[in-house]
Scaffold this motif. Structure first.
Motif, mmCIF file in Angstrom:
data_model
loop_
_atom_site.group_PDB
_atom_site.id
_atom_site.type_symbol
_atom_site.label_atom_id
_atom_site.label_comp_id
_atom_site.label_asym_id
_atom_site.label_seq_id
_atom_site.Cartn_x
_atom_site.Cartn_y
_atom_site.Cartn_z
ATOM 1 N N ALA A 196 0.902 -0.917 -0.183
ATOM 2 C CA ALA A 196 -0.036 0.166 -0.004
ATOM 3 C C ALA A 196 1.046 1.446 0.072
ATOM 4 N N VAL A 197 1.935 1.293 0.685
ATOM 5 C CA VAL A 197 2.760 2.403 0.839
ATOM 6 C C VAL A 197 3.553 2.775 -0.482
ATOM 7 N N THR A 198 3.854 1.250 -1.009
ATOM 8 C CA THR A 198 4.454 1.660 -2.561
ATOM 9 C C THR A 198 3.653 2.166 -3.274
ATOM 10 N N ILE A 199 2.416 1.716 -3.415
ATOM 11 C CA ILE A 199 1.395 2.483 -4.481
ATOM 12 C C ILE A 199 1.312 3.787 -4.088
ATOM 13 N N PRO A 216 4.997 -2.531 -9.718
ATOM 14 C CA PRO A 216 4.779 -4.146 -9.795
ATOM 15 C C PRO A 216 6.094 -4.854 -9.144
ATOM 16 N N GLY A 217 7.261 -4.749 -9.639
ATOM 17 C CA GLY A 217 8.465 -5.540 -9.320
ATOM 18 C C GLY A 217 8.629 -5.323 -7.488
ATOM 19 N N PHE A 218 8.415 -4.115 -7.131
ATOM 20 C CA PHE A 218 8.363 -3.951 -5.641
ATOM 21 C C PHE A 218 7.488 -4.865 -4.961
ATOM 22 N N ILE A 219 6.034 -4.812 -5.332
ATOM 23 C CA ILE A 219 5.108 -5.416 -4.735
ATOM 24 C C ILE A 219 5.361 -6.936 -4.803
ATOM 25 N N ALA A 220 5.735 -7.395 -6.063
ATOM 26 C CA ALA A 220 6.067 -8.775 -6.046
ATOM 27 C C ALA A 220 7.276 -9.225 -5.264
#
Length: 250
Positions: A196-199, A216-220
């Motif tokens: 969530a913070v990443t987005i 996307p890469g960070f969330i993965a």
């Protein structure tokens, strides 16, 4: 006439829970405040010094204090996840017989966290006179950064669920905030460790931002880290067995 005492829950019964709408509001507000702290302190730091090390120090210290306060305040309401990785990990442990949120609760928590994170980034930009929404141009797609996110998230999940398994969640405000502060410095990615913070941080082209293409890469990597963290919890903190503290050597 003898007064009748209020009925008490049976030993081991699940206690009454805060209404889901209140818990969702706590997750939204907590996520918004967390991202506002991260983004706002980053903007403030870059306005005060050109030294990147000092900027990161100011950003990490503000995050430590802000996160600790938010967990202490909102933890009794929603558990103070502020993080889809934590929520999904709790859902997974619940469906395997452990404590945690249900699928319905997770389906409410996660959108609240993401909405709050975006709102927090917009709020921080507004407070500092930045464009309210400006996509970040800060690329964070290198493999070493993704490894850093995996490590950061695995450590966070290990900490949170390790505290739960050893009945030490009362230490969560200090322990979790301290871990994130340390991970700012020992991971290459500066420890987002939170989808969530990443987005939310993609919506601000400031010190704390992340380019949308890198999200996307960070969330993965974060979700992979959550899986690793849960595996470590299962290996180290065996359910049904009380963890004893090691005695100092004579």
């Amino acid at each position: 006439m003898t007064p009748v005492a209020d009925p008490q829950p049976a030993p081991g019964a699940t206690p009454p829970r805060t209404p889901l709408v209140a818990r969702a509001a706590a997750e939204l507000v907590g996520s918004a405040a967390l991202v506002a702290v991260v983004v706002g302190s980053g903007i403030q730091a870059t306005g005060l010094t050109r030294d990147v090390g000092l900027q990161l120090l100011a950003n990490s210290l503000a995050t430590v204090f802000g996160l600790g306060v938010l967990i202490a305040l909102l933890g009794p309401v929603s558990g103070a996840h502020f993080n889809p990785a934590v929520t999904l990990a709790e859902w997974w442990t619940a469906r395997r017989g452990g404590g945690g949120v249900t699928a319905r609760e997770a389906a409410v928590y996660v959108p609240a966290q993401i909405t709050g994170a975006v709102a927090g980034a917009v709020l921080a930009d507004a407070m500092f006179g930045e464009p309210l929404v400006q996509w970040s141009t800060h690329e964070r797609s290198a493999g070493n950064l993704l490894l850093g996110e995996t490590v950061a998230t695995a450590g966070l999940i290990l900490l949170v669920f390790g505290l739960a398994r050893t009945d030490r969640l009362r230490f969560a405000p200090v322990a979790v905030a301290s871990y994130i502060g340390a991970a700012y410095w020992f991971t290459s990615s500066t420890s987002f460790a939170n989808p969530a913070v990443t987005i939310g941080r993609a919506f601000t082209d400031t010190f704390a931002g992340i380019a949308p293409a890198s999200v996307p890469g960070f969330i993965a990597a974060q979700l992979a880290g959550a899986v690793v963290g849960l595996a470590l919890v299962a290996l180290i903190f065996v359910p049904g067995h009380r963890t004893t503290e090691a005695q100092p050597a004579a």
